[in-house]
Design an enzyme around this catalytic site. Sequence first.
Site, PDB file in Angstrom:
ATOM      1  N   ASP A 192       0.828  -1.204   0.000  1.00  9.88           N
ATOM      2  CA  ASP A 192       0.000   0.000   0.000  1.00  9.88           C
ATOM      3  C   ASP A 192       0.868   1.263   0.000  1.00  9.88           C
ATOM      4  O   ASP A 192       1.960   1.268   0.583  1.00  9.88           O
ATOM      5  CB  ASP A 192      -0.895  -0.014   1.246  1.00  9.88           C
ATOM      6  CG  ASP A 192      -2.079   0.931   1.109  1.00  9.88           C
ATOM      7  OD1 ASP A 192      -2.337   1.414  -0.002  1.00  9.88           O
ATOM      8  OD2 ASP A 192      -2.740   1.186   2.135  1.00  9.88           O
ATOM      9  N   GLY A 193       0.373   2.289  -0.662  1.00  9.49           N
ATOM     10  CA  GLY A 193       1.050   3.590  -0.628  1.00  9.49           C
ATOM     11  C   GLY A 193       1.602   4.050  -1.967  1.00  9.49           C
ATOM     12  O   GLY A 193       2.269   5.079  -2.035  1.00  9.49           O
TER      13      GLY A 193
ATOM     14  N   GLY B 161       0.017   5.344  -4.522  1.00  5.15           N
ATOM     15  CA  GLY B 161      -0.586   6.616  -4.931  1.00  5.15           C
ATOM     16  C   GLY B 161       0.036   7.791  -4.182  1.00  5.15           C
ATOM     17  O   GLY B 161       0.415   8.802  -4.797  1.00  5.15           O
TER      18      GLY B 161
ATOM     19  N   HIS C  13       2.241   3.091  -9.289  1.00  9.63           N
ATOM     20  CA  HIS C  13       1.970   1.659  -9.505  1.00  9.63           C
ATOM     21  C   HIS C  13       3.078   1.003 -10.339  1.00  9.63           C
ATOM     22  O   HIS C  13       3.419  -0.154 -10.121  1.00  9.63           O
ATOM     23  CB  HIS C  13       0.613   1.481 -10.206  1.00  9.63           C
ATOM     24  CG  HIS C  13      -0.546   1.936  -9.375  1.00  9.63           C
ATOM     25  ND1 HIS C  13      -0.665   1.627  -8.037  1.00  9.63           N
ATOM     26  CD2 HIS C  13      -1.638   2.694  -9.671  1.00  9.63           C
ATOM     27  CE1 HIS C  13      -1.780   2.159  -7.557  1.00  9.63           C
ATOM     28  NE2 HIS C  13      -2.388   2.820  -8.520  1.00  9.63           N
TER      29      HIS C  13
ATOM     30  N   LEU D 228       9.656 -21.248  -4.512  1.00  8.52           N
ATOM     31  CA  LEU D 228       8.703 -20.321  -3.896  1.00  8.52           C
ATOM     32  C   LEU D 228       7.309 -20.457  -4.516  1.00  8.52           C
ATOM     33  O   LEU D 228       7.179 -20.519  -5.740  1.00  8.52           O
ATOM     34  CB  LEU D 228       9.198 -18.880  -4.101  1.00  8.52           C
ATOM     35  CG  LEU D 228       8.281 -17.764  -3.610  1.00  8.52           C
ATOM     36  CD1 LEU D 228       8.378 -17.596  -2.103  1.00  8.52           C
ATOM     37  CD2 LEU D 228       8.620 -16.429  -4.284  1.00  8.52           C
TER      38      LEU D 228
ATOM     39  N   ARG E 203       1.791  -4.777   6.195  1.00  9.21           N
ATOM     40  CA  ARG E 203       1.098  -3.752   5.398  1.00  9.21           C
ATOM     41  C   ARG E 203       1.919  -2.467   5.475  1.00  9.21           C
ATOM     42  O   ARG E 203       2.178  -1.945   6.560  1.00  9.21           O
ATOM     43  CB  ARG E 203      -0.318  -3.470   5.902  1.00  9.21           C
ATOM     44  CG  ARG E 203      -0.998  -2.396   5.038  1.00  9.21           C
ATOM     45  CD  ARG E 203      -2.473  -2.208   5.340  1.00  9.21           C
ATOM     46  NE  ARG E 203      -3.084  -1.339   4.321  1.00  9.21           N
ATOM     47  CZ  ARG E 203      -4.344  -1.332   3.979  1.00  9.21           C
ATOM     48  NH1 ARG E 203      -5.175  -2.161   4.557  1.00  9.21           N
ATOM     49  NH2 ARG E 203      -4.805  -0.504   3.051  1.00  9.21           N
TER      50      ARG E 203
ATOM     51  N   SER F 294      -8.380  -4.479   5.075  1.00  6.54           N
ATOM     52  CA  SER F 294      -9.017  -4.163   3.787  1.00  6.54           C
ATOM     53  C   SER F 294      -9.442  -5.425   3.024  1.00  6.54           C
ATOM     54  O   SER F 294      -9.185  -5.574   1.836  1.00  6.54           O
ATOM     55  CB  SER F 294      -8.087  -3.302   2.922  1.00  6.54           C
ATOM     56  OG  SER F 294      -7.782  -2.085   3.570  1.00  6.54           O
TER      57      SER F 294
HETATM   58  C1  IPE Z   1      -5.849  -2.553  -0.190  1.00  7.53           C
HETATM   59  O1  IPE Z   1      -5.401  -1.251  -0.318  1.00  7.53           O
HETATM   60  C2  IPE Z   1      -5.814  -3.234  -1.507  1.00  7.53           C
HETATM   61  C3  IPE Z   1      -4.477  -3.408  -2.096  1.00  7.53           C
HETATM   62  C4  IPE Z   1      -3.346  -3.082  -1.561  1.00  7.53           C
HETATM   63  C5  IPE Z   1      -4.475  -4.056  -3.375  1.00  7.53           C
HETATM   64  P1  IPE Z   1      -6.403  -0.020  -0.505  1.00  7.53           P
HETATM   65  O2  IPE Z   1      -5.550   1.189  -0.555  1.00  7.53           O
HETATM   66  O3  IPE Z   1      -7.322  -0.269  -1.618  1.00  7.53           O
HETATM   67  O4  IPE Z   1      -7.247  -0.107   0.855  1.00  7.53           O
HETATM   68  P2  IPE Z   1      -8.014   0.997   1.674  1.00  7.53           P
HETATM   69  O5  IPE Z   1      -9.001   1.622   0.730  1.00  7.53           O
HETATM   70  O6  IPE Z   1      -7.012   2.002   2.146  1.00  7.53           O
HETATM   71  O7  IPE Z   1      -8.644   0.271   2.809  1.00  7.53           O
HETATM   72  C1  IPE Z   2      -1.651   0.180  -3.346  1.00  6.85           C
HETATM   73  O1  IPE Z   2      -1.386   1.537  -3.399  1.00  6.85           O
HETATM   74  C2  IPE Z   2      -1.862  -0.439  -4.696  1.00  6.85           C
HETATM   75  C3  IPE Z   2      -3.282  -0.705  -5.020  1.00  6.85           C
HETATM   76  C4  IPE Z   2      -4.306  -0.663  -4.204  1.00  6.85           C
HETATM   77  C5  IPE Z   2      -3.568  -1.047  -6.399  1.00  6.85           C
HETATM   78  P1  IPE Z   2      -2.553   2.606  -3.392  1.00  6.85           P
HETATM   79  O2  IPE Z   2      -2.936   2.903  -4.791  1.00  6.85           O
HETATM   80  O3  IPE Z   2      -3.665   2.172  -2.502  1.00  6.85           O
HETATM   81  O4  IPE Z   2      -1.818   3.855  -2.759  1.00  6.85           O
HETATM   82  P2  IPE Z   2      -2.404   4.903  -1.742  1.00  6.85           P
HETATM   83  O5  IPE Z   2      -2.926   4.153  -0.564  1.00  6.85           O
HETATM   84  O6  IPE Z   2      -3.509   5.626  -2.457  1.00  6.85           O
HETATM   85  O7  IPE Z   2      -1.260   5.783  -1.411  1.00  6.85           O
HETATM   86 MG    MG Z   3      -4.068   2.463  -0.535  1.00  3.93          MG
END
Ligand code: IPE
Ligand code: IPE
Ligand code: MG
Length: 244
Positions: A21-22, A24, A38, A132, A189, A197
Site C-alpha cells: 500500500d502507498g 498513490g 503503480h 517459492l 502492510r 481491507s
Molecule cells: C488494499 O489497499 C488493496 C491493495 C493493496 C491491493 P487499498 O488502498 O485499496 O485499501 P483501503 O481503501 O485504504 O482500505
Molecule cells: C496500493 O497503493 C496499490 C493498489 C491498491 C492497487 P494505493 O494505490 O492504494 O496507494 P495509496 O494508498 O492511495 O497511497
Molecule cells: Mg491504498
Amino acid sequence: MDIYNESLGLNIPCHVGIILDGNGRWAQKKHMPRNYGHIKGCKVMEKIRDDADEIGIKYLTVYVFSTENWSRSQVEVDGLMRLLRNYLKTCIKRANKDNMKVVVLGSRDRLDDDILTKISELEEATKNNTGLTFQIALNYGGRDEIIRAVRKLVKDVVDKGIEPDSISEKMFSKYLDTGDAPDIDLLIRTSGEKRLSNFLLWQNAYAEFDFPEVLWPDFNKSRLIESIERYNKRDRRFGGVKEE
Ligand code: IPE
Ligand code: IPE
Ligand code: MG
C-alpha cells in the site's frame, strides 16, 4: 513451520502476506500521476519476491488489486490492467527460470478474457515448480472468496452427498482460493494503514501483523528483514499458555 536462516540468525516465517500500500501517495509526493506509483510498485514487488525466495520464505502472497479497487477512476484502473498485462507477458519465463509456482487468487469476474487466458497459462505452466509459491491476490476480496468457497462446498454437499457434520476447518480451507497453502504467519502492510481491507480473512486468523511506516515503492530487502526481526520477537501462543 518457521525455517531457521543461519546467515541471518532469524527464524523465517513460512508464509508471508503483503498488502502493498502507498503507491498513490508516493507518486503524489513527487507530483506525479498515481499510475507512476503503480509502475514503481510493480518493480519493487518483483524485487521483493526474489528477496523473499533468497531469504527462505516458502509462500509469498501479495495483494495487488481488491474487489473494491474497481471503484477507482477509469484512468487508474486502466493503468493497473495495462501493468498487469505487461507483467503477465514475461512472468512464465521468469517463474520457470526460478522454479517458482504462481497462483492467482481472487474472482475471475470482470477481468478481460485475454488476462484470464494468460493467468490460466501461467498457473498451468508453473504448477509443478517446487520453489517459492508466489500467490497474487488480484480482483480479490476475503468475503468474496469465502462466499465462492461456500457455493462450491454446497454444490458438493448436494451433488456428492457430503455429510454436513463432516465439514471441518481443514476441509473448508481447501475450497478457498489458497487451497493447500498454509495460513499466513506474518502479514505486512506498508504505508502506515493498520487494517486488513478484506485481505485473506480466513488465512490471517493467527498471523502476526507488522505495519512498517514506509510507502510501498520505498520498501526493500532490509525493510523486509526488519519486519522478520520484529516477527522473531513475537510470542506466538495460538491460544495456549507459554511453557516457562
Ligand atoms: C488494499 O489497499 C488493496 C491493495 C493493496 C491491493 P487499498 O488502498 O485499496 O485499501 P483501503 O481503501 O485504504 O482500505
Ligand atoms: C496500493 O497503493 C496499490 C493498489 C491498491 C492497487 P494505493 O494505490 O492504494 O496507494 P495509496 O494508498 O492511495 O497511497
Ligand atoms: Mg491504498
